[in-house]
Scaffold this motif. Structure first.
Motif, PDB file in Angstrom:
ATOM      1  N   HIS A   1       0.836  -1.205   0.000  1.00  0.00           N
ATOM      2  CA  HIS A   1       0.000   0.000   0.000  1.00  0.00           C
ATOM      3  C   HIS A   1       0.869   1.252   0.000  1.00  0.00           C
ATOM      4  O   HIS A   1       2.018   1.233   0.430  1.00  0.00           O
ATOM      5  CB  HIS A   1      -0.936  -0.011   1.215  1.00  0.00           C
TER       6      HIS A   1
ATOM      7  N   ASP B   1       1.819  -1.631   5.735  1.00  0.00           N
ATOM      8  CA  ASP B   1       0.674  -2.333   5.152  1.00  0.00           C
ATOM      9  C   ASP B   1       1.026  -2.920   3.790  1.00  0.00           C
ATOM     10  O   ASP B   1       1.029  -2.246   2.772  1.00  0.00           O
ATOM     11  CB  ASP B   1      -0.531  -1.398   5.033  1.00  0.00           C
TER      12      ASP B   1
ATOM     13  N   GLY C   1      -5.556  -1.075   7.357  1.00  0.00           N
ATOM     14  CA  GLY C   1      -5.712  -2.511   7.569  1.00  0.00           C
ATOM     15  C   GLY C   1      -6.606  -3.150   6.523  1.00  0.00           C
ATOM     16  O   GLY C   1      -6.615  -2.749   5.360  1.00  0.00           O
TER      17      GLY C   1
HETATM   18 MN    MN Z   1      -3.370  -4.838   4.512  1.00  0.00          MN
END
Ligand code: MN
Ligand code: PSU
Length: 307
Positions: free
Chosen positions: A134, A142, A263
């Motif tokens: 990400h 992440d 998340g």
């Molecule tokens: Mn993730």
């Protein structure tokens, strides 16, 4: 916490028969169904994909978890249940044992679906867009569990690159680190999911499904246990216009940061934001991406079965 009686994946009889007979089977993901596409369109897309696989002479195996039981080859009513129930969760690899023990139901991510497909002996798996690193991952850490999962599953995964909401060059670097071969299908431009070209290059292009089968066979012979990733661009006439895409993407990522979303919720939030901001146009692209990947997935599964 309940203990579910059955933890081993339940493989549909039709899938077992096809695998035993060496006929092509294509595994299909279910998070795209539970969290990637809006209801009730999601069920149509899932059914169309299965129909498309059958029409091409292969057996579809949509994978998901119902009442704690991992199912490889969801039956018609099971698919319907996963698609229509808004309570079902998103299950990545680490969630599988918890779901099994608690009897939870959910859509499986690329990581979890690929794991279950491999357990069942299926060699080819198709999704829309793979997860990856990400944006801002150097701060948040992440990175999708899809990447490390594929590093240890000797299958073929067909994907339209990675979702453009991700940090694409960082994801390509991680794919290299993890020893995952990336094959562009008839291109060396790495696809950006909604757009045919993410603006990043890859080294290898393949031109026929048989070449993918040959790479997989070579990896097997060499004892390399990573997945082979086939990056299949959406046809240009079906892509999101790149200028629209870039503009909406900038707004989507800003909204993510502003609202502090992260998340497991990050990917669904971004996809939904883009869908709303494009008045549903990105949804049509998402569906086209998937259809296109399913077509290639079946062709590769057939090439592997025919070797
Ligand atoms: Mn993730
Ligand atoms: N592609 C889609 N829609 C999705 C996803 C992919 O068109 O919802 C899902 C896949 O299941 C993928 C997951 O594994 O997003 C990645 O999420 P995360 O970054 O939380 O691992």
């Amino acid at each position: 916490m309940l203990i579910a009686p059955e933890v081993a994946p339940e493989v549909a009889p039709e899938v077992v028969e096809a695998l035993d007979a060496g006929r092509p089977v294509l595994a299909l993901e279910s998070t795209i169904l539970t969290h990637g596409l809006p209801r009730p369109r999601n069920l149509d897309v899932a059914r169309d994909a299965e129909g498309q696989v059958r029409a091409a002479g292969a057996v579809p195996a949509t994978i998901g978890v119902l009442d704690g039981v991992a199912r490889v080859g969801l039956a018609r009513d099971e698919l319907e249940r996963l698609a229509s129930d808004s309570e079902v969760v998103k299950l990545s690899t680490r969630d599988l044992p918890v779901a099994a023990a608690t009897g939870a139901s959910g859509g499986t991510t690329v990581a979890a679906t690929a794991h279950l497909a491999h357990r069942a002996g299926i060699r080819v798996f198709c999704t829309g867009g793979l997860g990856g690193v990400h944006r801002g991952a150097s701060e948040t850490f992440d990175e999708s569990a899809d990447l490390p999962a594929l590093a240890r599953l000797p299958i073929v995964v067909v994907s339209a690159g990675v979702k453009s909401v991700l940090d694409v060059p960082a994801t390509l670097e991680r794919l290299e680190t993890l020893g995952i071969p990336v094959l562009g299908y008839r291109t060396t431009a790495f696809p950006g999911f909604y757009v045919a070209d993410s603006g990043h290059r890859i080294t290898h292009a393949v031109h026929e499904p048989e070449q993918v089968a040959a790479v997989r066979a070579a990896a097997d012979e060499l004892g390399l246990d990573a997945a082979v990733l086939v990056a299949n661009p959406v046809p240009e006439h079906e892509q999101l216009p790149p200028d629209v895409h870039d503009d909406v993407l900038a707004r989507a990522t800003a909204a993510l940061v502003e609202r502090g979303i992260g998340g497991q919720d990050a990917t669904p939030f971004l996809l939904e934001f883009i869908r709303d901001a494009t008045g549903g146009a990105s949804l049509e692209v998402n569906v086209a991406v998937y259809r296109n990947n399913v077509a290639l997935g079946v062709a590769i599964a057939s090439a592997i079965a025919g070797r």
